[in-house]
Design a protein around this motif. Sequence first.
Motif, PDB file in Angstrom:
ATOM      1  N   PRO A  61       8.807 -15.057 -15.006  1.00  0.00           N
ATOM      2  CA  PRO A  61       9.802 -14.926 -13.902  1.00  0.00           C
ATOM      3  C   PRO A  61      10.839 -13.995 -14.150  1.00  0.00           C
ATOM      4  N   ALA A  62      11.144 -13.867 -15.388  1.00  0.00           N
ATOM      5  CA  ALA A  62      12.525 -12.953 -16.029  1.00  0.00           C
ATOM      6  C   ALA A  62      12.058 -11.530 -15.625  1.00  0.00           C
ATOM      7  N   THR A  63      10.910 -11.125 -15.417  1.00  0.00           N
ATOM      8  CA  THR A  63      10.663  -9.614 -15.441  1.00  0.00           C
ATOM      9  C   THR A  63      10.182  -9.419 -14.099  1.00  0.00           C
ATOM     10  N   SER A  64      10.561  -8.309 -13.563  1.00  0.00           N
ATOM     11  CA  SER A  64       9.945  -7.631 -12.392  1.00  0.00           C
ATOM     12  C   SER A  64       8.388  -7.203 -12.315  1.00  0.00           C
ATOM     13  N   SER A  65       7.678  -7.172 -13.508  1.00  0.00           N
ATOM     14  CA  SER A  65       6.730  -6.518 -13.563  1.00  0.00           C
ATOM     15  C   SER A  65       5.467  -7.232 -12.989  1.00  0.00           C
ATOM     16  N   ALA A  66       4.525  -6.945 -12.492  1.00  0.00           N
ATOM     17  CA  ALA A  66       3.459  -7.510 -11.607  1.00  0.00           C
ATOM     18  C   ALA A  66       2.054  -6.744 -11.678  1.00  0.00           C
ATOM     19  N   GLY A  67       1.240  -7.513 -11.751  1.00  0.00           N
ATOM     20  CA  GLY A  67      -0.251  -7.060 -11.813  1.00  0.00           C
ATOM     21  C   GLY A  67      -1.230  -7.495 -10.869  1.00  0.00           C
ATOM     22  N   VAL A  68      -2.059  -6.820 -10.149  1.00  0.00           N
ATOM     23  CA  VAL A  68      -3.124  -7.198  -9.509  1.00  0.00           C
ATOM     24  C   VAL A  68      -4.445  -6.633  -9.828  1.00  0.00           C
ATOM     25  N   LEU A  69      -5.719  -7.576  -9.371  1.00  0.00           N
ATOM     26  CA  LEU A  69      -6.892  -7.260  -9.950  1.00  0.00           C
ATOM     27  C   LEU A  69      -7.684  -6.857  -8.570  1.00  0.00           C
ATOM     28  N   VAL A  70      -8.472  -5.677  -8.199  1.00  0.00           N
ATOM     29  CA  VAL A  70      -8.935  -5.343  -7.141  1.00  0.00           C
ATOM     30  C   VAL A  70     -10.321  -5.620  -7.360  1.00  0.00           C
ATOM     31  N   GLU A  71     -10.986  -6.546  -6.631  1.00  0.00           N
ATOM     32  CA  GLU A  71     -12.509  -6.609  -6.466  1.00  0.00           C
ATOM     33  C   GLU A  71     -12.996  -5.910  -5.506  1.00  0.00           C
ATOM     34  N   ALA A  72     -13.518  -4.595  -5.566  1.00  0.00           N
ATOM     35  CA  ALA A  72     -13.568  -3.675  -4.540  1.00  0.00           C
ATOM     36  C   ALA A  72     -14.819  -3.514  -3.864  1.00  0.00           C
ATOM     37  N   GLY A  73     -15.969  -4.447  -4.478  1.00  0.00           N
ATOM     38  CA  GLY A  73     -17.258  -4.374  -3.604  1.00  0.00           C
ATOM     39  C   GLY A  73     -18.246  -4.486  -4.907  1.00  0.00           C
ATOM     40  N   HIS A  74     -19.587  -4.103  -4.334  1.00  0.00           N
ATOM     41  CA  HIS A  74     -20.620  -4.401  -5.208  1.00  0.00           C
ATOM     42  C   HIS A  74     -20.488  -3.080  -6.505  1.00  0.00           C
ATOM     43  N   HIS A  75     -21.056  -3.607  -7.776  1.00  0.00           N
ATOM     44  CA  HIS A  75     -20.928  -2.693  -8.864  1.00  0.00           C
ATOM     45  C   HIS A  75     -21.220  -1.209  -8.575  1.00  0.00           C
ATOM     46  N   TRP A  76     -22.221  -0.851  -7.955  1.00  0.00           N
ATOM     47  CA  TRP A  76     -22.554   0.544  -8.343  1.00  0.00           C
ATOM     48  C   TRP A  76     -22.935   0.996  -6.884  1.00  0.00           C
ATOM     49  N   GLU A  77     -22.095   1.208  -5.913  1.00  0.00           N
ATOM     50  CA  GLU A  77     -22.108   1.633  -4.709  1.00  0.00           C
ATOM     51  C   GLU A  77     -20.865   2.975  -4.459  1.00  0.00           C
ATOM     52  N   ALA A  78     -21.184   3.632  -3.756  1.00  0.00           N
ATOM     53  CA  ALA A  78     -20.241   4.619  -3.442  1.00  0.00           C
ATOM     54  C   ALA A  78     -18.930   4.139  -2.693  1.00  0.00           C
ATOM     55  N   ALA A  79     -19.225   3.093  -1.833  1.00  0.00           N
ATOM     56  CA  ALA A  79     -18.138   2.461  -1.060  1.00  0.00           C
ATOM     57  C   ALA A  79     -17.097   1.923  -1.669  1.00  0.00           C
ATOM     58  N   THR A  80     -17.903   1.300  -3.018  1.00  0.00           N
ATOM     59  CA  THR A  80     -16.907   0.602  -3.584  1.00  0.00           C
ATOM     60  C   THR A  80     -15.858   1.531  -4.489  1.00  0.00           C
ATOM     61  N   VAL A  81     -16.294   2.809  -4.954  1.00  0.00           N
ATOM     62  CA  VAL A  81     -15.485   3.890  -5.504  1.00  0.00           C
ATOM     63  C   VAL A  81     -14.247   4.201  -4.519  1.00  0.00           C
ATOM     64  N   ILE A  82     -14.752   4.370  -3.207  1.00  0.00           N
ATOM     65  CA  ILE A  82     -13.879   4.727  -1.932  1.00  0.00           C
ATOM     66  C   ILE A  82     -12.874   3.743  -2.130  1.00  0.00           C
ATOM     67  N   GLN A  83     -13.034   2.427  -1.793  1.00  0.00           N
ATOM     68  CA  GLN A  83     -12.358   1.173  -1.747  1.00  0.00           C
ATOM     69  C   GLN A  83     -11.368   1.185  -3.139  1.00  0.00           C
ATOM     70  N   MET A  84     -11.957   1.442  -4.189  1.00  0.00           N
ATOM     71  CA  MET A  84     -10.846   1.428  -5.326  1.00  0.00           C
ATOM     72  C   MET A  84      -9.833   2.554  -5.290  1.00  0.00           C
ATOM     73  N   GLU A  85     -10.353   3.771  -4.790  1.00  0.00           N
ATOM     74  CA  GLU A  85      -9.400   4.931  -4.958  1.00  0.00           C
ATOM     75  C   GLU A  85      -8.331   4.709  -3.782  1.00  0.00           C
ATOM     76  N   ARG A  86      -8.745   4.274  -2.642  1.00  0.00           N
ATOM     77  CA  ARG A  86      -7.808   3.813  -1.626  1.00  0.00           C
ATOM     78  C   ARG A  86      -6.718   2.773  -2.037  1.00  0.00           C
ATOM     79  N   ALA A  87      -7.252   1.817  -2.918  1.00  0.00           N
ATOM     80  CA  ALA A  87      -6.376   0.744  -3.442  1.00  0.00           C
ATOM     81  C   ALA A  87      -5.195   1.434  -4.391  1.00  0.00           C
ATOM     82  N   ALA A  88      -5.939   2.184  -5.250  1.00  0.00           N
ATOM     83  CA  ALA A  88      -4.946   2.909  -6.196  1.00  0.00           C
ATOM     84  C   ALA A  88      -3.876   3.958  -5.628  1.00  0.00           C
ATOM     85  N   ALA A  89      -4.405   4.524  -4.633  1.00  0.00           N
ATOM     86  CA  ALA A  89      -3.429   5.589  -3.955  1.00  0.00           C
ATOM     87  C   ALA A  89      -2.412   4.973  -3.182  1.00  0.00           C
ATOM     88  N   GLN A  90      -2.815   3.713  -2.742  1.00  0.00           N
ATOM     89  CA  GLN A  90      -1.566   3.042  -1.894  1.00  0.00           C
ATOM     90  C   GLN A  90      -0.818   2.185  -2.935  1.00  0.00           C
TER      91      GLN A  90
END
Length: 326
Positions: free
Chosen positions: A201-230
């Motif tokens: 709590p003494a730091t402002s650093s924060a981390g999140v884990l994105v569970e973006a979809g099924h392991h090996w699908e193109a839609a999962t890649v798209i979801q991950m890239e959108r999250a990282a871009a946001q």
Amino acid sequence: MNGTAGLTSWAAVPSAAQVAIPPPELRRWLPGNAGIPGVWSFEAERPGPHLAVTAIMHGNEFAGAVVLDRWLQAGIRPARGRLSLVFCNLDAFARFDRDDPTASRYVDEDMNRVWDRAVLEGPRRSCELRRARALRPVIDTVDLLVDLHSMPWASDALILTGETEKAGQFGMAIGVPPLVVADAGHLGGRRMIDYERFTDPATSSAGVLVEAGHHWEAATVIQMERAAAQALRHAGMARTDQPLPAEPTPPRPRMARVTRTVTARSRSFAFVREFRGGEVIAARNTLIAMDGEEEIRTPHDDCLLVMPTPFVHHGHTAVRLAQFVD
């Protein structure tokens, strides 16, 4: 209801047929540019936060590595601050076999359960601990972390934030995917987002884990890239002259908090029917699973099922039960 009679196992073990995208070719990125193999870091002239996007914490979850490979090829750079792109478990990824796609999750142990100071500084040895210790100097400088993951079973995409308010705020600010879940992690060990830099709590650093979809699908890649871009946009680090995905207009994000983590205590854990991650069970006290002779029931109305695992091993998380927060 006695025993496990009538219970359902609804999913097949992931197979080669489900690998709809090829693993990326990472050889050119293995040296890194930050003195640590697989770590690429870029600093802008203008000061700002240090954002890290991490991938392949588990060697078979390579959709995030596709995103990092794409960003490195495109020359994505921060408008301010520092951007690090980190390929985590390179040894496990190197073992990926399309004919046995889940076998390369790790080499010796789950790399996303070792992020505890006592473990990192202790005497224990493993391939994953060696790599986590090597990455620790860069992680110790990160202000905002986005750890990219995928899932083997049918589930709505979501952002996991741990229990801190600052991580919850970061997840809601990203908002892609729009389901944000605060949880306490795993009994088996701390995830990277639970590392003390991100939970102190003494730091402002924060981390999140994105569970973006099924392991090996193109839609999962798209979801991950959108999250990282946001995340890049939220940090004020995105440049308008670079090929990031367009800012989406998703539904308003919703926050839920885990009220119970169900860990399989027997070797005969089974759900009563097929459940999809993200499904909401309307009524309190609804039977959802049997763990040997123990009934697993929803603890409250409108109970959100977070990543139910149809094939769960003794001592592992079977499902998290969560309640929406206004």
